[in-house]
Design an enzyme around this catalytic site. Structure first.
Site, PDB file in Angstrom:
ATOM      1  N   HIS A 113      47.401 -38.396 -27.216  1.00 16.51           N
ATOM      2  CA  HIS A 113      48.904 -37.830 -25.680  1.00 16.51           C
ATOM      3  C   HIS A 113      50.268 -37.641 -27.363  1.00 16.51           C
ATOM      4  CE1 HIS A 113      47.857 -40.150 -22.839  1.00 16.51           C
ATOM      5  NE2 HIS A 113      46.827 -41.132 -23.265  1.00 16.51           N
ATOM      6  N   GLY A 140      29.704 -53.653 -34.281  1.00 18.80           N
ATOM      7  CA  GLY A 140      30.466 -54.026 -33.156  1.00 18.80           C
ATOM      8  C   GLY A 140      32.419 -53.669 -33.319  1.00 18.80           C
ATOM      9  N   ARG A 178      39.140 -47.956 -44.158  1.00 23.96           N
ATOM     10  CA  ARG A 178      39.009 -47.263 -45.373  1.00 23.96           C
ATOM     11  C   ARG A 178      37.326 -47.862 -46.394  1.00 23.96           C
ATOM     12  NH1 ARG A 178      44.247 -46.651 -46.409  1.00 23.96           N
ATOM     13  NH2 ARG A 178      46.108 -47.830 -45.882  1.00 23.96           N
TER      14      ARG A 178
END
Length: 183
Positions: A113, A140, A178
């Site tokens: 957006h 997960g 990271r």
């Protein structure tokens, strides 16, 4: 230029356009059938995936429930596995390389957006592509943000939020995600 053409090009578009609304309705109907399909009826599930997605390689498997916006923007390489509860928002292209494994409750979010509040409030949005290389493992609960590329043979640790590109052949974790080390 149509709103769909704008969407596919990664430009600002209006999701309320009737053609795009119909595309999402088509996807919801196919997803309802897919998510309600019998666990032992692999042929039906594969047929529904081939109807829903832009491209599906051999031996792809998705565990329901699965959700997406359009499906047509998603390409899955051979041997891709997607575990329970995945959400792929696909106004932008999502390309997943062969042999990639995706853990439960993973979100691939190409929807974006405008940052300017007035422009955003006017309703336009855009999609930025997500590209995932071959043999990647997303643990997960991983969230991959718009415009991200993850290199081949990389592992993303569970619960990570991937906001920037991640190179090939590494282990990466965290929020923001990271690189920890090379594999």
């Amino acid at each position: 230029m149509t709103e769909r053409e704008k969407m596919v090009r990664g430009e600002l578009y209006l999701a309320s356009d009737p053609e795009l609304v119909e595309g999402r309705i088509r996807a919801r109907r196919l997803l309802a059938r897919f998510n309600a399909s019998d666990a032992g009826d692999a042929a039906t599930r594969v047929a529904l995936m081939r109807e829903l997605f832009g491209e599906v390689g051999a031996d792809v498997w998705i565990e329901p429930p699965f959700q997406c916006d359009y499906g047509t923007q998603i390409t899955l390489g051979a041997g891709v596995f997607v575990n329970f509860g995945a959400v792929f928002l696909d106004p932008g292209p999502i390309a997943i390389g062969a042999g990639t494994q995706i853990g439960p409750n993973v979100q691939l979010l190409t929807a974006d957006h405008p940052l300017d509040a007035r422009t955003r409030a006017a309703g336009p949005e855009l999609g930025r592509p997500i590209t995932i290389g071959e043999r990647v493992w997303l643990g997960g609960g991983v969230i991959v943000c718009p415009g991200v590329t993850i290199g081949a043979d990389t592992t993303i640790g569970a619960g990570s939020v991937v906001t920037r590109d991640i190179p090939a052949g590494v282990v990466a974790v965290g929020n923001p995600c990271r690189v920890l080390r090379k594999i």
